[in-house]
Design a protein around this motif. Sequence first.
Motif, PDB file in Angstrom:
ATOM      1  N   ALA A 137       0.825  -1.214   0.000  1.00 15.58           N
ATOM      2  CA  ALA A 137       0.000   0.000   0.000  1.00 15.58           C
ATOM      3  C   ALA A 137       0.855   1.259   0.000  1.00 15.58           C
ATOM      4  O   ALA A 137       0.582   2.214  -0.751  1.00 15.58           O
ATOM      5  CB  ALA A 137      -0.934  -0.010   1.208  1.00 15.58           C
ATOM      6  N   ARG A 138       1.898   1.287   0.836  1.00 20.78           N
ATOM      7  CA  ARG A 138       2.747   2.487   0.896  1.00 20.78           C
ATOM      8  C   ARG A 138       3.504   2.676  -0.408  1.00 20.78           C
ATOM      9  O   ARG A 138       3.686   3.805  -0.869  1.00 20.78           O
ATOM     10  CB  ARG A 138       3.743   2.365   2.063  1.00 20.78           C
ATOM     11  CG  ARG A 138       3.113   2.469   3.427  1.00 20.78           C
ATOM     12  CD  ARG A 138       2.431   3.814   3.621  1.00 20.78           C
ATOM     13  NE  ARG A 138       3.396   4.913   3.752  1.00 20.78           N
ATOM     14  CZ  ARG A 138       3.126   6.187   3.520  1.00 20.78           C
ATOM     15  NH1 ARG A 138       1.928   6.526   3.089  1.00 20.78           N
ATOM     16  NH2 ARG A 138       4.043   7.115   3.690  1.00 20.78           N
TER      17      ARG A 138
ATOM     18  N   GLU B  69       1.224   4.312  -2.822  1.00 15.59           N
ATOM     19  CA  GLU B  69       0.994   5.730  -2.543  1.00 15.59           C
ATOM     20  C   GLU B  69       2.196   6.597  -2.909  1.00 15.59           C
ATOM     21  O   GLU B  69       2.036   7.697  -3.435  1.00 15.59           O
ATOM     22  CB  GLU B  69       0.692   5.907  -1.053  1.00 15.59           C
ATOM     23  CG  GLU B  69      -0.616   5.272  -0.595  1.00 15.59           C
ATOM     24  CD  GLU B  69      -0.722   5.248   0.914  1.00 15.59           C
ATOM     25  OE1 GLU B  69       0.192   5.800   1.577  1.00 15.59           O
ATOM     26  OE2 GLU B  69      -1.685   4.679   1.448  1.00 15.59           O
ATOM     27  N   LEU B  70       3.390   6.098  -2.603  1.00 12.25           N
ATOM     28  CA  LEU B  70       4.589   6.931  -2.733  1.00 12.25           C
ATOM     29  C   LEU B  70       5.307   6.762  -4.061  1.00 12.25           C
ATOM     30  O   LEU B  70       5.942   7.708  -4.548  1.00 12.25           O
ATOM     31  CB  LEU B  70       5.575   6.596  -1.600  1.00 12.25           C
ATOM     32  CG  LEU B  70       5.093   6.816  -0.167  1.00 12.25           C
ATOM     33  CD1 LEU B  70       6.171   6.374   0.812  1.00 12.25           C
ATOM     34  CD2 LEU B  70       4.743   8.280   0.053  1.00 12.25           C
TER      35      LEU B  70
END
Length: 387
Positions: A371-372, A375-376
């Motif tokens: 997930a991170r 996002e990034l």
Amino acid sequence: MSLPPAIAANPARSRGRLHPESNSGPRGPRDIFQRDRDRIIHSVAFRRLRHKTQVFVAPDGDHYRVRLTHSLEVAQIGRTMARALGLNEDLTEALCLAHDLGHPPFGHAGEDALSAAMSDAGGFDHNAHTVRIVTKLETPYPEFEGLNLSWEALEGLAKHNGPIAELTWAMRETNDEWDLELDSWPGLEAQVAAISDDIAYDAHDIDDGLRAGLLHLDELIEQPLIHSLWDAIGRRYPDLAVDKKQRALVRDLIGYLVGDVLDETERRVIDSGVISIDEVRQARRQLSGFSKEVEAQERLLKRFLYQRLYGLPELKPIRAEAERVVANLAAAYRADPGLLPASWRGGEDDVAQVRTIGDFVAGMTDRFAIARHGELIGPVTLPASRF
């Protein structure tokens, strides 16, 4: 089993905890090793193990082992052997439950990537990170950092695989604060925990590999350690379906290996003449393990599993993607520490900040890392569930 009673860890003779505790408040009728176990079970790091994978990277299947189920299975095996040998069951169970706390997301692929990303700050080692978690990073108590485990629990976690000759920065940091006598062998509870890990890996990776269709049964049963067990199952249950024979094989393999370890441990203890836990630590050899014959067969089985399972071409793209995710996350946080949660930012110097980033990434579950990264950095391509 007829091992000398003084070989077992005795909670009444524990070397205690680094930070003295007043024992105020309701604690219940638990000794120091029981409380060690319970602190591990109630830790955040232990709960995260349910979303950290091993051979089969998330989200590839609901029925495969993850770090949490593996740790529970190791604890069941370790507790059984500790009881049979007259060792301390609670300490053994605590060590089994905690032994994988330090693994980053995506198993060994994630560890390799994180170690490379931190190479200029001392690297990363999951065993040392386990000790770092229970002494520094878990912070449920107001009076001190860490879980404040007993000396025996920390010793067992640090050197369950034997004496440590070369200390990583994380292990040195812990040992400088409290000498764990890293040049000696640990007590038998830790040695039993280590061999329980091997038994669980062998049996359960076979189970998962067969379930996934990645291991070929006809090749597996040619292994010396497997062949006689499979034949015996066929004689007991000539009309049993193959899938049920496979499950019986996993059970029988565990039982066979456990029996061998119990017999061999008793033989080694008697031959060595040790009669106390301190003499176990100074024995200069491993006292709990497989017999020579079974050790050779188990080594052949591990080699087979590495060739036919862990190193399969089908898994290589998954491993590469997992490494990419961890490497990209570490690089992103190093480039801009402001991306970290506020409590993880800052440090005495650049090395301290890199190590803090390593702590943060290592604590991620597979799905949080995915997930991170999304996002990034960008999307992650991992396999869909097959079962």
